[in-house]
Write an enzyme that holds these catalytic residues in place. Structure first.
Site, PDB file in Angstrom:
ATOM      1  N   LYS A  14      87.297  30.566 -17.752  1.00  0.00           N
ATOM      2  CA  LYS A  14      88.115  31.884 -17.581  1.00  0.00           C
ATOM      3  C   LYS A  14      88.992  32.177 -18.611  1.00  0.00           C
ATOM      4  O   LYS A  14      89.994  31.846 -19.071  1.00  0.00           O
ATOM      5  CB  LYS A  14      89.099  31.791 -16.327  1.00  0.00           C
ATOM      6  CG  LYS A  14      89.331  33.024 -15.783  1.00  0.00           C
ATOM      7  CD  LYS A  14      90.576  33.409 -15.027  1.00  0.00           C
ATOM      8  CE  LYS A  14      91.858  33.202 -16.049  1.00  0.00           C
ATOM      9  NZ  LYS A  14      91.839  34.721 -17.015  1.00  0.00           N
ATOM     10  N   GLU A  36     104.514  28.064 -19.661  1.00  0.00           N
ATOM     11  CA  GLU A  36     105.039  28.575 -18.397  1.00  0.00           C
ATOM     12  C   GLU A  36     103.825  28.437 -17.496  1.00  0.00           C
ATOM     13  O   GLU A  36     103.638  27.715 -16.543  1.00  0.00           O
ATOM     14  CB  GLU A  36     105.478  30.175 -18.274  1.00  0.00           C
ATOM     15  CG  GLU A  36     106.756  30.196 -18.985  1.00  0.00           C
ATOM     16  CD  GLU A  36     106.538  30.397 -20.494  1.00  0.00           C
ATOM     17  OE1 GLU A  36     105.522  30.557 -21.253  1.00  0.00           O
ATOM     18  OE2 GLU A  36     107.626  29.769 -21.348  1.00  0.00           O
ATOM     19  N   GLY A  49      97.274  28.365 -23.670  1.00  0.00           N
ATOM     20  CA  GLY A  49      97.971  29.560 -23.363  1.00  0.00           C
ATOM     21  C   GLY A  49      99.535  29.065 -23.272  1.00  0.00           C
ATOM     22  O   GLY A  49      99.937  28.287 -24.321  1.00  0.00           O
ATOM     23  N   SER A  50     100.478  29.682 -22.710  1.00  0.00           N
ATOM     24  CA  SER A  50     101.742  29.846 -22.680  1.00  0.00           C
ATOM     25  C   SER A  50     102.351  28.432 -22.128  1.00  0.00           C
ATOM     26  O   SER A  50     101.563  27.996 -20.994  1.00  0.00           O
ATOM     27  CB  SER A  50     102.429  31.010 -22.099  1.00  0.00           C
ATOM     28  OG  SER A  50     102.138  30.772 -20.764  1.00  0.00           O
ATOM     29  N   GLU A  85     109.297  30.813 -29.197  1.00  0.00           N
ATOM     30  CA  GLU A  85     107.984  31.426 -29.824  1.00  0.00           C
ATOM     31  C   GLU A  85     108.091  32.884 -29.610  1.00  0.00           C
ATOM     32  O   GLU A  85     108.274  33.423 -28.629  1.00  0.00           O
ATOM     33  CB  GLU A  85     106.827  30.758 -29.053  1.00  0.00           C
ATOM     34  CG  GLU A  85     105.472  31.182 -29.786  1.00  0.00           C
ATOM     35  CD  GLU A  85     104.257  30.723 -29.071  1.00  0.00           C
ATOM     36  OE1 GLU A  85     104.154  30.918 -27.786  1.00  0.00           O
ATOM     37  OE2 GLU A  85     103.221  30.159 -29.629  1.00  0.00           O
ATOM     38  N   GLY A 114     100.929  26.943 -18.390  1.00  0.00           N
ATOM     39  CA  GLY A 114     100.530  25.670 -18.489  1.00  0.00           C
ATOM     40  C   GLY A 114     101.195  24.714 -17.713  1.00  0.00           C
ATOM     41  O   GLY A 114     100.378  23.671 -17.005  1.00  0.00           O
ATOM     42  N   CYS A 124      98.800  30.236 -32.308  1.00  0.00           N
ATOM     43  CA  CYS A 124      99.588  29.208 -31.811  1.00  0.00           C
ATOM     44  C   CYS A 124     100.407  28.529 -33.090  1.00  0.00           C
ATOM     45  O   CYS A 124     101.362  27.914 -32.697  1.00  0.00           O
ATOM     46  CB  CYS A 124      98.797  28.566 -30.968  1.00  0.00           C
ATOM     47  SG  CYS A 124      97.213  27.764 -31.670  1.00  0.00           S
ATOM     48  N   GLU A 165      97.013  22.978 -24.189  1.00  0.00           N
ATOM     49  CA  GLU A 165      97.256  23.413 -25.639  1.00  0.00           C
ATOM     50  C   GLU A 165      98.154  24.710 -25.708  1.00  0.00           C
ATOM     51  O   GLU A 165      97.777  25.880 -25.135  1.00  0.00           O
ATOM     52  CB  GLU A 165      95.841  23.740 -26.423  1.00  0.00           C
ATOM     53  CG  GLU A 165      95.107  22.619 -26.559  1.00  0.00           C
ATOM     54  CD  GLU A 165      94.226  22.823 -27.791  1.00  0.00           C
ATOM     55  OE1 GLU A 165      94.301  23.881 -28.154  1.00  0.00           O
ATOM     56  OE2 GLU A 165      93.423  21.889 -28.168  1.00  0.00           O
TER      57      GLU A 165
HETATM   58  P1  NAD Z   1      99.163  32.920 -20.729  1.00  0.00           P
HETATM   59  O1  NAD Z   1      99.731  31.416 -20.525  1.00  0.00           O
HETATM   60  O2  NAD Z   1      99.836  34.167 -20.209  1.00  0.00           O
HETATM   61  O3  NAD Z   1      97.535  33.211 -20.232  1.00  0.00           O
HETATM   62  C1  NAD Z   1      96.622  32.143 -20.744  1.00  0.00           C
HETATM   63  C2  NAD Z   1      95.780  32.014 -19.749  1.00  0.00           C
HETATM   64  O4  NAD Z   1      95.927  31.287 -18.363  1.00  0.00           O
HETATM   65  C3  NAD Z   1      94.831  33.420 -19.169  1.00  0.00           C
HETATM   66  O5  NAD Z   1      93.437  33.371 -19.255  1.00  0.00           O
HETATM   67  C4  NAD Z   1      95.593  33.904 -17.940  1.00  0.00           C
HETATM   68  O6  NAD Z   1      94.735  34.613 -17.121  1.00  0.00           O
HETATM   69  C5  NAD Z   1      95.659  32.387 -17.428  1.00  0.00           C
HETATM   70  N1  NAD Z   1      96.592  31.965 -16.425  1.00  0.00           N
HETATM   71  C6  NAD Z   1      98.014  32.627 -16.214  1.00  0.00           C
HETATM   72  N2  NAD Z   1      98.602  31.966 -15.391  1.00  0.00           N
HETATM   73  C7  NAD Z   1      97.676  31.242 -14.621  1.00  0.00           C
HETATM   74  C8  NAD Z   1      97.660  30.488 -13.276  1.00  0.00           C
HETATM   75  N3  NAD Z   1      98.778  30.399 -12.548  1.00  0.00           N
HETATM   76  N4  NAD Z   1      96.569  29.758 -12.914  1.00  0.00           N
HETATM   77  C9  NAD Z   1      95.233  29.777 -13.532  1.00  0.00           C
HETATM   78  N5  NAD Z   1      95.304  30.525 -14.751  1.00  0.00           N
HETATM   79  C10 NAD Z   1      96.576  31.223 -15.138  1.00  0.00           C
HETATM   80  O7  NAD Z   1      99.012  32.877 -22.431  1.00  0.00           O
HETATM   81  P2  NAD Z   1      98.588  34.407 -23.022  1.00  0.00           P
HETATM   82  O8  NAD Z   1      99.866  35.503 -23.205  1.00  0.00           O
HETATM   83  O9  NAD Z   1      97.445  34.966 -22.983  1.00  0.00           O
HETATM   84  O10 NAD Z   1      98.586  33.629 -24.691  1.00  0.00           O
HETATM   85  C11 NAD Z   1      99.520  33.403 -25.539  1.00  0.00           C
HETATM   86  C12 NAD Z   1     100.164  31.958 -25.592  1.00  0.00           C
HETATM   87  O11 NAD Z   1      99.163  31.069 -25.707  1.00  0.00           O
HETATM   88  C13 NAD Z   1     101.344  31.603 -26.528  1.00  0.00           C
HETATM   89  O12 NAD Z   1     102.128  30.670 -26.017  1.00  0.00           O
HETATM   90  C14 NAD Z   1     100.414  30.774 -27.352  1.00  0.00           C
HETATM   91  O13 NAD Z   1     101.168  30.056 -28.360  1.00  0.00           O
HETATM   92  C15 NAD Z   1      99.370  30.257 -26.799  1.00  0.00           C
HETATM   93  N6  NAD Z   1      98.277  29.544 -27.383  1.00  0.00           N
HETATM   94  C16 NAD Z   1      98.292  28.146 -27.709  1.00  0.00           C
HETATM   95  C17 NAD Z   1      97.050  27.775 -28.464  1.00  0.00           C
HETATM   96  C18 NAD Z   1      96.922  26.445 -28.785  1.00  0.00           C
HETATM   97  O14 NAD Z   1      95.635  25.929 -28.981  1.00  0.00           O
HETATM   98  N7  NAD Z   1      97.946  25.546 -28.682  1.00  0.00           N
HETATM   99  C19 NAD Z   1      96.194  28.758 -28.925  1.00  0.00           C
HETATM  100  C20 NAD Z   1      96.305  29.937 -28.697  1.00  0.00           C
HETATM  101  C21 NAD Z   1      97.117  30.698 -28.012  1.00  0.00           C
END
Ligand code: NAD
Length: 512
Positions: A193, A250, A247-248, A404, A252, A303, A269
């Site tokens: 997703k 929060e 992703g973030s 961040e 995560g 990231c 991650e």
């Molecule tokens: P986000 O956490 O808002 O969203 C990431 C994904 O999670 C999206 O697909 C979103 O739809 C999904 N999501 C959100 N809430 C969910 C839930 N309750 N259940 C299931 N899925 C859910 O992050 P973002 O704003 O898209 O990306 C930015 C963040 O990602 C930054 O903090 C960045 O550092 C991090 N990031 C980390 C890496 C890494 O490899 N460490 C790589 C890229 C980005």
């Protein structure tokens, strides 16, 4: 409020999508079909002009279930193939990615706002990821363990089954390839997703996986949907055996908790606040370019961005002045222009967050040495642009030094000693990456060992490769993607005991 549609971008995106999705309609890619969602309408906005260019319906639980139903037989079929046949099918995916590289890069640039020079490179990397793991398919084997009994004891690395992968908006197709390739190499099915803000290139990658000769339909499904609805339904599905989230922190934390409720392991991650440390003995010309690449590549939406510059006090003032001059010269503009190195921020919310954090830093007493706003020449575009920004005289406890930003914003902190540099580098809860610039080889290794981070560079920044493990320490997450280690993430080890004695006794209780 809905933006007005941008006719030209809409037409171009629709034309590309029509090559892959029937009628160009955006929906989830499941077993060779495109399934229309049943949820609310989600809008796609071009970050370069702020205008709506496409929309689609949130997939929802029934589409998630269809993907899961397709995954199970596909995974069984996949695992029943020879390892060499799985490798050949993965080479086919790589070939199709290369064949469609230019349109994939163009589509990514339209929807993510990333400069075309970056998206071309990232699409090429996706092909490399499938090629790398294609080679691993017939080299992933267990071992024979010399146990003290009359048994032959050996291990098998078996797939976990269906893996749910959830990815963010900053490098959509790169992250999709980065996660799909090791998962299917290890024999799993994937339900991916991508972010609802940037799903298009991941959907096309799903179509290419279906089209590749030797790939069972349904082995890789891609969901077009939002996190709390579609993503959450995938995490909680009874067929899910592993959740990999990028992703973030929060989101995560919520996903790890939901996975645990489903008795399923998760890999996280997350973000970072990585320190780029420059000592006075470094090659300062190279460090100056490295510091820019570390934070301004991808407009800081990376990231591993080197968002904290720790610089020795003896060179601090001069280094910041040179950096500020250089930052002002980095080509910033439309992502479709091949000369552009810094494109727009992906979305309005992120742009507002970046600007809010910069304003708060200034209120707290920091000084803007460069940037701090949308560049003058780009104000009328309507795009989400933010100039490369350097913030000096930052307190070590200030939010801008600890949290961040995920934008082109560099916080500068001077230091006096190696110990102080290490302490500053470690003074955040994150631990994703870091770097040191020095010509003292002993110092380079001392600092590399002492900084808590999953990836560390000496006299460089941001090189990552599919062959090398990647992941976070601390609040940057747990588990490793890429390299041989990722195959352990995506497998479960079985220990098999075979009795070889001529007349063995059958003992009660544990033996061995
Ligand atoms: P986000 O956490 O808002 O969203 C990431 C994904 O999670 C999206 O697909 C979103 O739809 C999904 N999501 C959100 N809430 C969910 C839930 N309750 N259940 C299931 N899925 C859910 O992050 P973002 O704003 O898209 O990306 C930015 C963040 O990602 C930054 O903090 C960045 O550092 C991090 N990031 C980390 C890496 C890494 O490899 N460490 C790589 C890229 C980005």
């Amino acid at each position: 409020m809905m933006n007005h549609a941008n006719a030209e971008t809409s037409r171009r995106a629709a034309a590309i999508l029509r090559e892959f999705l029937p009628g160009g309609e955006i929906g989830s890619v499941v077993a060779g079909n495109v399934l229309r969602g049943g949820g609310v309408t989600l809008e796609l906005v071009n970050p370069a002009d702020g205008l709506l260019f496409a929309s689609f319906a949130d997939a929802g639980a029934s589409v998630v279930d269809a993907a899961m139903q397709a995954a199970r037989p596909a995974q069984q079929q996949w695992w029943s193939l020879s390892a060499a046949a799985r490798g050949r099918a993965m080479w086919e995916i790589a070939r199709l990615v290369r064949q469609n590289a230019e349109v994939l890069a163009e589509l990514e640039t339209i929807s993510a706002g990333k400069p075309i020079r970056d998206t071309r490179g990232e699409v090429a990397k996706v092909a490399e990821m499938f090629e790398y793991y294609a080679g691993w398919c017939d080299k992933l084997h267990g071992e024979v363990i010399p146990v003290p009994t009359s048994h032959l004891n050996y291990t098998r690395h078996e797939p976990v089954g269906t893996v749910v992968q959830i990815t963010p908006w900053n490098a959509p197709i790169f992250t999709a390839g980065w996660q799909i390739a090791p998962a299917i190499c290890a024999g799993n099915a994937v339900v991916l997703k991508p972010s609802e803000l940037t799903p298009l290139t991941s959907l096309v990658l799903g179509v290419l996986c279906d089209r590749a000769e030797g790939m069972p339909r349904g082995l890789v499904s891609v969901l077009a949907g939002a996190g709390p609805t579609t993503g959450a339904a995938a995490v909680a599905h009874p067929d899910t055996r592993l959740v990999v989230f990028v992703g973030s922190a929060e989101a995560g934390a919520q996903i790890a908790a939901a996975s645990a409720r489903n008795i399923v392991p998760s890999v996280l991650e997350l973000g970072g606040k990585s320190a780029n440390i420059v000592f006075a003995d470094a090659d300062l010309a190279r460090a100056l370019v490295g510091a820019q690449a570390a934070i301004f590549g991808g407009a800081g939406q990376s990231c591993v961005a080197g968002s904290r510059l720790l610089v020795h006090r003896s060179i601090h003032a001069d280094f910041v002045e040179r950096l500020a001059k250089a930052a002002a010269r980095i080509p910033t503009g439309l992502p479709t222009d091949p000369a552009t190195q810094i494109g727009p921020i992906n979305n309005r919310r992120q742009l507002d967050k970046i600007d809010g954090m910069v304003r708060a830093a200034v209120t707290a007493g920091a000084r803007i040495a460069a940037g701090g706003a949308c560049p003058e020449a780009l104000r009328d575009t309507g795009g989400f642009f933010y100039g490369p920004t350097i913030i000096d005289e930052v307190g070590a406890d200030a939010a801008i030094a600890r949290e961040e930003v995920f934008g082109p914003v560099l916080a500068v902190l001077p230091f006096e000693t190696e110990e102080e540099a290490i302490a500053l580098a470690n003074a955040t809860p994150f631990g994703l990456a870091g770097a040191v610039w020095t010509n003292d080889v002993g110092r380079a290794h001392r600092v590399a060992a002492a900084v808590r981070a999953g990836t560390f560079w000496v006299n460089g920044y941001k090189t990552i490769n599919v062959a090398s493990p990647f992941g976070g320490f601390g609040r940057s997450g747990f588990g490793r993607s890429s390299g041989r280690e990722a195959l352990m993430t995506y497998t479960q080890t079985k220990s098999v005991w075979v009795e070889t004695a001529a007349n063995p006794g059958v003992a009660f209780g544990y033996v061995g």
